[in-house]
Design a protein around this motif. Sequence first.
Motif, mmCIF file in Angstrom:
data_model
loop_
_atom_site.group_PDB
_atom_site.id
_atom_site.type_symbol
_atom_site.label_atom_id
_atom_site.label_comp_id
_atom_site.label_asym_id
_atom_site.label_seq_id
_atom_site.Cartn_x
_atom_site.Cartn_y
_atom_site.Cartn_z
ATOM 1 N N ALA A 128 0.831 -1.205 0.000
ATOM 2 C CA ALA A 128 0.000 0.000 0.000
ATOM 3 C C ALA A 128 0.869 1.260 0.000
ATOM 4 C CB ALA A 128 -0.924 -0.007 1.216
ATOM 5 N N VAL A 129 2.017 1.201 0.673
ATOM 6 C CA VAL A 129 2.952 2.328 0.635
ATOM 7 C C VAL A 129 3.420 2.578 -0.796
ATOM 8 C CG1 VAL A 129 5.240 3.120 1.356
ATOM 9 C CG2 VAL A 129 3.720 2.030 3.012
ATOM 10 N N ALA A 130 3.768 1.485 -1.488
ATOM 11 C CA ALA A 130 4.204 1.627 -2.884
ATOM 12 C C ALA A 130 3.087 2.194 -3.758
ATOM 13 C CB ALA A 130 4.656 0.271 -3.420
ATOM 14 N N LEU A 131 1.868 1.699 -3.575
ATOM 15 C CA LEU A 131 0.741 2.177 -4.367
ATOM 16 C C LEU A 131 0.470 3.653 -4.087
ATOM 17 C CD1 LEU A 131 -1.582 1.541 -6.312
ATOM 18 C CD2 LEU A 131 -2.951 0.864 -4.314
ATOM 19 N N ASN A 132 0.542 4.034 -2.834
ATOM 20 C CA ASN A 132 0.316 5.438 -2.473
ATOM 21 C C ASN A 132 1.367 6.342 -3.106
ATOM 22 O OD1 ASN A 132 -0.932 7.584 -0.623
ATOM 23 N ND2 ASN A 132 1.208 7.587 0.094
ATOM 24 N N SER A 133 2.626 5.887 -3.093
ATOM 25 C CA SER A 133 3.690 6.697 -3.701
ATOM 26 C C SER A 133 3.514 6.793 -5.216
ATOM 27 C CB SER A 133 5.055 6.091 -3.370
ATOM 28 O OG SER A 133 5.282 6.084 -1.976
ATOM 29 N N ALA A 134 3.116 5.687 -5.831
ATOM 30 C CA ALA A 134 2.929 5.700 -7.280
ATOM 31 C C ALA A 134 1.777 6.617 -7.676
ATOM 32 C CB ALA A 134 2.672 4.289 -7.781
ATOM 33 N N ARG A 136 0.649 9.238 -5.995
ATOM 34 C CA ARG A 136 0.979 10.628 -5.700
ATOM 35 C C ARG A 136 2.036 11.193 -6.642
ATOM 36 N NH1 ARG A 136 -0.162 13.090 -0.838
ATOM 37 N NH2 ARG A 136 -1.506 11.923 0.583
ATOM 38 N N GLY A 137 3.099 10.424 -6.890
ATOM 39 C CA GLY A 137 4.206 10.980 -7.664
ATOM 40 C C GLY A 137 4.440 10.330 -9.000
ATOM 41 N N GLY A 138 3.702 9.272 -9.308
ATOM 42 C CA GLY A 138 3.897 8.587 -10.572
ATOM 43 C C GLY A 138 5.038 7.581 -10.492
ATOM 44 N N VAL A 139 5.131 6.761 -11.530
ATOM 45 C CA VAL A 139 6.170 5.734 -11.572
ATOM 46 C C VAL A 139 7.414 6.369 -12.199
ATOM 47 C CG1 VAL A 139 6.786 3.426 -12.369
ATOM 48 C CG2 VAL A 139 4.412 3.956 -11.777
ATOM 49 N N THR A 140 8.228 6.947 -11.353
ATOM 50 C CA THR A 140 9.440 7.623 -11.781
ATOM 51 C C THR A 140 10.656 6.834 -11.328
ATOM 52 O OG1 THR A 140 9.519 8.940 -9.768
ATOM 53 C CG2 THR A 140 8.257 9.843 -11.626
ATOM 54 N N THR A 141 11.836 7.381 -11.657
ATOM 55 C CA THR A 141 13.076 6.740 -11.210
ATOM 56 C C THR A 141 13.167 6.735 -9.691
ATOM 57 O OG1 THR A 141 14.170 7.494 -13.234
ATOM 58 C CG2 THR A 141 15.578 6.781 -11.418
ATOM 59 N N ASN A 142 12.759 7.820 -9.078
ATOM 60 C CA ASN A 142 12.771 7.879 -7.608
ATOM 61 C C ASN A 142 11.836 6.839 -6.998
ATOM 62 O OD1 ASN A 142 14.625 9.984 -7.532
ATOM 63 N ND2 ASN A 142 13.016 11.569 -7.583
ATOM 64 N N PHE A 143 10.669 6.645 -7.652
ATOM 65 C CA PHE A 143 9.744 5.635 -7.154
ATOM 66 C C PHE A 143 10.363 4.240 -7.267
ATOM 67 C CE2 PHE A 143 6.690 2.336 -8.327
ATOM 68 C CZ PHE A 143 5.923 2.265 -7.169
ATOM 69 N N LEU A 144 10.989 3.942 -8.398
ATOM 70 C CA LEU A 144 11.608 2.622 -8.571
ATOM 71 C C LEU A 144 12.722 2.408 -7.553
ATOM 72 C CD1 LEU A 144 11.747 2.445 -12.471
ATOM 73 C CD2 LEU A 144 10.145 1.295 -10.931
ATOM 74 N N HIS A 145 13.491 3.470 -7.289
ATOM 75 C CA HIS A 145 14.538 3.369 -6.263
ATOM 76 C C HIS A 145 13.933 3.078 -4.900
ATOM 77 C CE1 HIS A 145 17.740 5.629 -3.678
ATOM 78 N NE2 HIS A 145 17.863 4.320 -3.591
ATOM 79 N N MET A 146 12.892 3.821 -4.549
ATOM 80 C CA MET A 146 12.244 3.613 -3.251
ATOM 81 C C MET A 146 11.639 2.224 -3.148
ATOM 82 S SD MET A 146 9.035 3.586 -1.628
ATOM 83 C CE MET A 146 7.954 4.379 -2.795
#
Length: 374
Positions: A128-134, A136-146
């Motif tokens: 759910a944390v991953a889904l919330n981040s995606a 809010r901020g989209g699937v970016t390089t920072n999201f993939l790193h996180m």
Amino acid sequence: GGGLASRSSSAHLTVEVASDRFSDYSNDNMKSSILAVSLFAVTFSTVARAFSFWPRCVKVTRSGPISPIFYQPQVSLASQQRRMRRTVLKLTDEDDTGESSAMAVSKIEGRKKRVILGYKAMALAYAAVALNSAVRGGVTTNFLHMFAGYLVMPIGLSAILADAASHDRLNSDTYKRMNMAMLAQGLLGLVVVSLGPRLNLPFIVAFGLTCINTVKGYTYGVLGLEKQGGIASLVAELKSGSKSLLGGFFTLPTKPIAMIYQVATYSVSVMKLIKMKEICESLQSGSPIAASAARLNRLVLLSLMSYTLKDAADRDRLGGSTFIKLNFLSAVGFAINAIYNSGGLVTPLGAIQAFFAAFFSFNGLASYMRNQYA
């Protein structure tokens, strides 16, 4: 002559009458005496039996029943209550054994289901944390790193622990170490969130569930689902487990492949020390430490996973499904180290981390293939 005869006859009659009277008197006296003696004998016998021979009348023996007229033992109220409790417990044991056993089994099954659901809830919370981040901020390089650096390993370990709980393997040292690693992850994660610029509710929920369920899982692993034992058993297990962990960390393995896992564990430990030094410097300068603490948290989890694989390799247990999954999860962690946390692939530390990522991946894949075609 006639007068003399008349007087003799009168005297004789008088003597007979007197004799009859004496005889009657004697008979009456004798009867009275016999009656008196009889009454005296009965009275004496009764008194003698009442006093001289009384113990024979109330003597208690085990050969026959005791009449309540002669013997009524005095029993205290407390003794009667204890006897009644024993009777009730005995009747309960005799009549309700099946029901009690069924209740005990139901309680154990309930605990097992709850701890499995707890581990699954942990995995879903990190997802759910991953889904919330995606969102809010989209699937970016920072999201993939996180996602790869901070969520893949907790999600994978939560799934592994859920599977271990479903197969009653939480008492194994491997899963005890995993529970402790995830507990450290949850506690340090809560500290990291509190140090951030704002409270991240999804992370708080994930780390909170992690702390609660890993404590339960570790407790069930030590005491069993029946909870046989107490705090003393948990403390003793923590002491022996910590001693075994430290001893294994500084003991050289006997298998060559385990030596590589040992070196990988040492490399992550060195990175932890470097990160701790950065945190201390940031504290002295007043700089934010949330990012450094988050990286340290990830390294703590990765080092314990690598150590677990070293121990499994030294025991020729890498073919187990748990260790195959740990190899793949660790490979992701070492890849993140090589790309983001070691200066890049061009640096010696980055190249070493890349080698370990490939090594862990290869061993996980080789073990999986051997299991498939064995």
